[in-house]
Design a protein around this motif. Structure first.
Motif, PDB file in Angstrom:
ATOM      1  N   MET A  25     -10.221   4.163   8.925  1.00 14.81           N
ATOM      2  CA  MET A  25     -11.207   4.523   7.904  1.00 14.81           C
ATOM      3  C   MET A  25     -12.629   4.239   8.381  1.00 14.81           C
ATOM      4  O   MET A  25     -13.529   5.064   8.236  1.00 14.81           O
ATOM      5  CB  MET A  25     -10.903   3.767   6.608  1.00 14.81           C
ATOM      6  N   ALA A  37     -13.558   6.262   0.691  1.00 11.67           N
ATOM      7  CA  ALA A  37     -13.311   4.831   0.935  1.00 11.67           C
ATOM      8  C   ALA A  37     -14.117   3.944  -0.019  1.00 11.67           C
ATOM      9  O   ALA A  37     -14.784   3.004   0.409  1.00 11.67           O
ATOM     10  CB  ALA A  37     -13.601   4.486   2.395  1.00 11.67           C
ATOM     11  N   CYS A  39     -13.392   1.609  -2.114  1.00  9.64           N
ATOM     12  CA  CYS A  39     -13.104   0.168  -2.263  1.00  9.64           C
ATOM     13  C   CYS A  39     -13.437  -0.595  -0.987  1.00  9.64           C
ATOM     14  O   CYS A  39     -13.294  -1.812  -0.942  1.00  9.64           O
ATOM     15  CB  CYS A  39     -11.664  -0.073  -2.692  1.00  9.64           C
ATOM     16  N   GLY A  40     -13.861   0.119   0.038  1.00 14.32           N
ATOM     17  CA  GLY A  40     -14.301  -0.549   1.264  1.00 14.32           C
ATOM     18  C   GLY A  40     -13.166  -1.068   2.132  1.00 14.32           C
ATOM     19  O   GLY A  40     -13.396  -1.891   3.008  1.00 14.32           O
ATOM     20  N   GLY A  41     -11.955  -0.624   1.879  1.00 14.83           N
ATOM     21  CA  GLY A  41     -10.835  -1.027   2.729  1.00 14.83           C
ATOM     22  C   GLY A  41      -9.938  -2.083   2.130  1.00 14.83           C
ATOM     23  O   GLY A  41      -9.167  -2.720   2.839  1.00 14.83           O
ATOM     24  N   CYS A  43      -7.486  -1.627   0.036  1.00 21.67           N
ATOM     25  CA  CYS A  43      -6.193  -1.056  -0.370  1.00 21.67           C
ATOM     26  C   CYS A  43      -6.077  -0.998  -1.892  1.00 21.67           C
ATOM     27  O   CYS A  43      -5.054  -1.388  -2.467  1.00 21.67           O
ATOM     28  CB  CYS A  43      -5.039  -1.840   0.246  1.00 21.67           C
ATOM     29  N   SER A  44      -7.127  -0.509  -2.548  1.00 23.78           N
ATOM     30  CA  SER A  44      -7.064  -0.437  -4.008  1.00 23.78           C
ATOM     31  C   SER A  44      -7.611   0.860  -4.587  1.00 23.78           C
ATOM     32  O   SER A  44      -7.701   0.982  -5.813  1.00 23.78           O
ATOM     33  CB  SER A  44      -7.817  -1.624  -4.629  1.00 23.78           C
ATOM     34  N   CYS A  45      -7.971   1.848  -3.741  1.00 23.43           N
ATOM     35  CA  CYS A  45      -8.575   3.065  -4.317  1.00 23.43           C
ATOM     36  C   CYS A  45      -7.898   4.363  -3.877  1.00 23.43           C
ATOM     37  O   CYS A  45      -7.953   5.347  -4.595  1.00 23.43           O
ATOM     38  CB  CYS A  45     -10.058   3.126  -3.972  1.00 23.43           C
ATOM     39  N   ALA A  46      -7.335   4.408  -2.698  1.00 20.31           N
ATOM     40  CA  ALA A  46      -6.687   5.597  -2.124  1.00 20.31           C
ATOM     41  C   ALA A  46      -7.653   6.723  -1.796  1.00 20.31           C
ATOM     42  O   ALA A  46      -7.228   7.839  -1.526  1.00 20.31           O
ATOM     43  CB  ALA A  46      -5.552   6.105  -3.011  1.00 20.31           C
ATOM     44  N   CYS A  48      -9.293   6.883   0.812  1.00 19.93           N
ATOM     45  CA  CYS A  48      -9.324   6.987   2.280  1.00 19.93           C
ATOM     46  C   CYS A  48      -8.056   7.675   2.776  1.00 19.93           C
ATOM     47  O   CYS A  48      -7.686   7.540   3.937  1.00 19.93           O
ATOM     48  CB  CYS A  48      -9.457   5.611   2.912  1.00 19.93           C
ATOM     49  N   LEU A  84      -3.077   5.616   4.177  1.00 20.02           N
ATOM     50  CA  LEU A  84      -4.418   5.154   3.829  1.00 20.02           C
ATOM     51  C   LEU A  84      -5.084   4.737   5.137  1.00 20.02           C
ATOM     52  O   LEU A  84      -4.603   3.827   5.819  1.00 20.02           O
ATOM     53  CB  LEU A  84      -4.359   3.984   2.852  1.00 20.02           C
ATOM     54  N   CYS A  86      -7.608   3.070   5.779  1.00 21.66           N
ATOM     55  CA  CYS A  86      -8.122   1.684   5.866  1.00 21.66           C
ATOM     56  C   CYS A  86      -7.034   0.713   6.276  1.00 21.66           C
ATOM     57  O   CYS A  86      -7.323  -0.435   6.624  1.00 21.66           O
ATOM     58  CB  CYS A  86      -8.766   1.247   4.555  1.00 21.66           C
TER      59      CYS A  86
HETATM   60  S1  FES Z   1     -10.669   2.420   1.274  1.00 18.86           S
HETATM   61 FE1  FES Z   1      -9.800   2.067  -0.677  1.00 18.86          FE
HETATM   62  S2  FES Z   1      -7.661   2.128  -0.286  1.00 18.86           S
HETATM   63 FE2  FES Z   1      -8.557   2.503   1.632  1.00 18.86          FE
END
Ligand code: FES
Length: 106
Positions: A25, A37, A39-41, A43-46, A48, A84, A86
């Protein structure tokens, strides 16, 4: 330095010299029409979400339960290709990786 081919949301392919030790990501988010991206990585937004070519998907570490849950809630989930970005750490072993940015769900 591994090289990737990234197809963005407009269908345009870019060859990218990737930086190792950071996520996929982080390597692709500054390209045009790429991942959001938001949520910045964490693993909470999808946002990415990418599609990895099936040959490559088999060579990556598996999805965590959290990654799987987020992806399965995506309209464009593809059980063979969705990841994902990230959650994928870039290493030299990924040289030649081909991927496509998934459609935006906003
Ligand atoms: S950046 Fe949010 S889940 Fe990957």
């Amino acid at each position: 330095m591994p090289t990737f081919v990234v197809k963005n949301r407009e269908g345009i392919e870019t060859r990218l010299s990737a930086q190792t030790g950071i996520s996929l990501m982080e390597n692709i988010r500054d390209l045009d029409a790429s991942v959001d991206a938001i949520c910045g990585g964490l693993c909470s937004c999808a946002t990415c979400h990418v599609f990895i070519e099936p040959d490559w998907a088999e060579r990556l570490p598996g999805r965590s339960p959290e990654e799987t849950m987020l992806l399965e809630n995506s309209d464009s989930f593809d059980s063979e290709r969705s990841r994902l970005s990230c959650q994928i750490l870039v290493t030299n072993e990924l040289d030649g990786l081909r991927l496509e940015v998934a459609p935006s769900e906003f």
